[in-house]
Motif scaffolding. Structure first.
Motif, PDB file in Angstrom:
ATOM      1  N   ALA A 181      17.146  50.659  55.246  1.00 13.37           N
ATOM      2  CA  ALA A 181      16.033  51.608  55.229  1.00 13.37           C
ATOM      3  C   ALA A 181      16.600  53.023  55.208  1.00 13.37           C
ATOM      4  CB  ALA A 181      15.145  51.403  56.452  1.00 13.37           C
ATOM      5  N   ASP A 183      17.342  56.828  55.654  1.00 14.67           N
ATOM      6  CA  ASP A 183      16.961  57.857  56.619  1.00 14.67           C
ATOM      7  C   ASP A 183      16.294  59.013  55.866  1.00 14.67           C
ATOM      8  OD1 ASP A 183      18.989  59.421  55.476  1.00 14.67           O
ATOM      9  OD2 ASP A 183      20.447  58.899  57.012  1.00 14.67           O
ATOM     10  N   THR A 184      15.828  60.001  56.624  1.00  8.31           N
ATOM     11  CA  THR A 184      15.064  61.087  56.007  1.00  8.31           C
ATOM     12  C   THR A 184      15.872  61.846  54.968  1.00  8.31           C
ATOM     13  OG1 THR A 184      13.743  61.352  58.013  1.00  8.31           O
ATOM     14  CG2 THR A 184      13.766  63.202  56.467  1.00  8.31           C
ATOM     15  N   PRO A 194      10.740  58.044  53.493  1.00  9.56           N
ATOM     16  CA  PRO A 194      11.666  57.547  54.512  1.00  9.56           C
ATOM     17  C   PRO A 194      11.392  56.075  54.808  1.00  9.56           C
ATOM     18  CG  PRO A 194      10.789  59.687  55.158  1.00  9.56           C
ATOM     19  CD  PRO A 194      10.004  59.241  53.950  1.00  9.56           C
ATOM     20  N   ARG A 195      12.448  55.353  55.132  1.00  4.66           N
ATOM     21  CA  ARG A 195      12.425  53.931  55.448  1.00  4.66           C
ATOM     22  C   ARG A 195      12.279  53.067  54.206  1.00  4.66           C
ATOM     23  NH1 ARG A 195      14.815  53.227  59.785  1.00  4.66           N
ATOM     24  NH2 ARG A 195      13.811  51.208  60.080  1.00  4.66           N
ATOM     25  N   THR A 196      12.279  53.657  53.015  1.00  4.13           N
ATOM     26  CA  THR A 196      12.307  52.854  51.789  1.00  4.13           C
ATOM     27  C   THR A 196      13.607  52.064  51.732  1.00  4.13           C
ATOM     28  OG1 THR A 196      10.945  54.449  50.599  1.00  4.13           O
ATOM     29  CG2 THR A 196      12.245  52.932  49.263  1.00  4.13           C
TER      30      THR A 196
END
Length: 229
Positions: A181, A183-184, A194-196
């Protein structure tokens, strides 16, 4: 000159494929093979472990090593040159060094590369682009004792990925594929939320007993890896 791990592995495979060691048969003990090939026992251990990982032999504690009755065919993964991956898509490759510095690595990297407590390593962060769009983001640590010439490599012109593949031979390595995932900061870089999930590769390479590099590579969301059996 002592035989290398790669040499030993090939010669052991030749003996299996020639029928000298039939399927299911027990091969000589590790210590005897090390003496026969004039190498350290640790080197022979790694060569045999490589064959076990490939499914060619089965190793059992106190049971010795036997040729597998059902050899498993494994997919082999080549280290990709990211430039080639981008150009295969018909796009223009560029790269940009985000960070390049020599410093003490964190404990996890120090242990991975088998460096002593006060030993510096080269840290490089590289953004790889396709048609000026972010394609992959690479974080890499390099063991300068194993690859001293990288200090003078033209990494602004040729990426560390490409320079190492072209310049430094390796005999062994470990690869992990996973989804991470983002991070920003990486999400902003790839212009996604984010978290894609990002297809991510963790890889180490070594030449005989020396580790060369430890690398993490995040690909743009949607990237697929294909390989052949």
């Amino acid at each position: 000159m002592r035989a290398t791990q790669a040499d030993i592995r090939k010669r052991l495979i030749d003996r299996i494929q020639s029928g000298e060691w039939p399927l299911g048969s027990r091969i000589p003990d590790e210590s005897d093979l090390a003496e026969e090939y004039g190498c350290a026992r640790a080197t022979m251990n790694r060569a045999l472990q490589a064959l076990a990982t490939e499914g060619l032999v089965i190793r059992k504690r106190k049971g010795g090593t036997r040729v597998s009755l059902r050899p498993v065919r494994h997919a082999r993964v080549a280290i990709p040159v990211i430039r080639d991956q981008v150009e295969a898509l018909g796009e223009t490759y560029t790269h940009r060094i985000v960070t390049q510095e020599t410093r003490l690595p964190p404990e996890t990297i120090r242990d991975t590369l088998q460096l002593h407590a006060q030993q510096d390593a080269l840290f490089i962060e590289t953004l790889h682009c396709a048609d000026d769009r972010p394609f992959a983001f690479e974080r890499r640590w390099v063991n300068l004792d194993a690859v001293p010439d990288i200090r003078n490599a033209p990494l602004e012109t040729i990426s560390a990925n490409e320079w190492l593949v072209q310049t430094v031979p390796f005999s062994d390595g470990q690869v992990t594929f996973t989804a991470v995932a983002l991070d920003t900061a990486l999400a902003v870089l790839f212009d996604t939320a984010p978290r894609t999930a990002s297809f991510t590769i963790y890889r180490t390479t070594q030449i005989d007993d020396r580790f060369i590099t430890a690398m993490t590579l995040h690909y743009q969301p949607g990237y697929e890896l294909r390989t052949a059996l």
